[in-house]
Design a protein around this motif. Structure first.
Motif, PDB file in Angstrom:
ATOM      1  N   HIS A 235      -7.417   4.198  10.249  1.00 25.34           N
ATOM      2  CA  HIS A 235      -6.547   3.650  11.290  1.00 25.34           C
ATOM      3  C   HIS A 235      -7.324   3.700  12.596  1.00 25.34           C
ATOM      4  CE1 HIS A 235      -2.861   2.424  13.218  1.00 25.34           C
ATOM      5  NE2 HIS A 235      -3.046   3.371  14.113  1.00 25.34           N
TER       6      HIS A 235
ATOM      7  N   VAL B 206       0.816  -1.218   0.000  1.00 29.89           N
ATOM      8  CA  VAL B 206       0.000   0.000   0.000  1.00 29.89           C
ATOM      9  C   VAL B 206       0.851   1.270   0.000  1.00 29.89           C
ATOM     10  CG1 VAL B 206      -1.707   1.328   1.309  1.00 29.89           C
ATOM     11  CG2 VAL B 206      -1.939  -1.165   1.127  1.00 29.89           C
ATOM     12  N   ILE B 207       1.829   1.356   0.878  1.00 34.99           N
ATOM     13  CA  ILE B 207       2.553   2.615   1.068  1.00 34.99           C
ATOM     14  C   ILE B 207       3.313   3.057  -0.189  1.00 34.99           C
ATOM     15  CG2 ILE B 207       4.293   3.843   2.445  1.00 34.99           C
ATOM     16  CD1 ILE B 207       1.526   3.303   3.849  1.00 34.99           C
TER      17      ILE B 207
ATOM     18  N   LEU C 144      -2.009  -3.333   5.708  1.00 35.96           N
ATOM     19  CA  LEU C 144      -2.142  -2.052   6.377  1.00 35.96           C
ATOM     20  C   LEU C 144      -2.655  -2.259   7.802  1.00 35.96           C
ATOM     21  CD1 LEU C 144      -1.653   0.895   5.548  1.00 35.96           C
ATOM     22  CD2 LEU C 144      -4.053   1.047   5.002  1.00 35.96           C
TER      23      LEU C 144
ATOM     24  N   LEU D 143      -5.885   7.309   5.459  1.00 35.08           N
ATOM     25  CA  LEU D 143      -6.200   5.897   5.592  1.00 35.08           C
ATOM     26  C   LEU D 143      -6.869   5.613   6.924  1.00 35.08           C
ATOM     27  CD1 LEU D 143      -2.788   4.624   4.235  1.00 35.08           C
ATOM     28  CD2 LEU D 143      -4.952   4.813   2.981  1.00 35.08           C
TER      29      LEU D 143
ATOM     30  N   TRP E 293      -4.416  -4.598   0.783  1.00 38.03           N
ATOM     31  CA  TRP E 293      -4.841  -3.794   1.933  1.00 38.03           C
ATOM     32  C   TRP E 293      -4.685  -4.535   3.248  1.00 38.03           C
ATOM     33  CZ3 TRP E 293      -5.439   1.223   1.081  1.00 38.03           C
ATOM     34  CH2 TRP E 293      -5.655   1.641  -0.241  1.00 38.03           C
TER      35      TRP E 293
ATOM     36  N   GLY F  24      -1.679   9.709   5.092  1.00 36.87           N
ATOM     37  CA  GLY F  24      -0.843   8.766   4.355  1.00 36.87           C
ATOM     38  C   GLY F  24       0.053   9.518   3.391  1.00 36.87           C
TER      39      GLY F  24
END
Length: 169
Positions: free
Chosen positions: A60, A33-34, A165, A58, A162, A67
């Protein structure tokens, strides 16, 4: 930004067609993802004219967390339902704001921003984050932008794993 953006077609449909092809190519072969969101924000920043911030928030735990992005410093935490990003997250739909100063509860991270578009990102029909783009121009974004950015969001969603994450579960 202006030099890179000028390399893209001036026609909105042509520009988005090229941008979608480039997004697929840039994200191909990477699932994390990052780095995908970092490259996606850089690509969007280079392609879209008259913007001053583009990036991702994102999910969290019980909020949106900043992000990868391109632009000035940004708000790090946004509550669900607050501001344009939190509203798009809670509704699970794109929010296009022609004048952020008229949007109740707008969170002003950058006083130069005058319009904004926020597109939710999904995993298994659950919102996992949002793509946020700001502009110093009033009414910078239209329905074509919304439709095309939603298509780009689908490319990004499908390119990411995903489950890597933290905080989404």
């Amino acid at each position: 930004m202006e030099q890179t953006a000028s390399l893209y077609p001036k026609d909105q449909k042509e520009m988005y067609a090229l941008l979608k092809a480039q997004m697929k190519a840039v994200l191909e072969g990477e699932r994390h993802v990052i780095p995908n969101l970092a490259n996606a924000s850089a690509l969007l920043d280079g392609a879209l004219q008259n913007i001053n911030w583009v990036g991702f928030y994102l999910k969290h735990r019980e909020e949106l967390l900043l992000g990868p992005f391109q632009g000035k410093l940004a708000c790090m935490h946004i509550a669900f339902g607050k501001g344009v990003c939190g509203t798009a997250y809670s509704r699970g739909e794109t929010v296009l704001v022609k004048d952020v100063h008229q949007f109740p509860g707008h969170i002003a991270c950058d006083c130069d921003s005058n319009s904004e578009i926020v597109v939710p990102l999904f995993r298994h029909r659950q919102v996992v984050g949002v793509l946020d783009i700001d502009s110093p121009l009033l009414a910078r974004f239209d329905e074509t932008d919304a439709c095309e950015l939603e298509a780009i969001a689908r490319i990004i969603e499908n390119s990411c794993d995903w489950s890597e994450l933290p905080g989404l579960q």
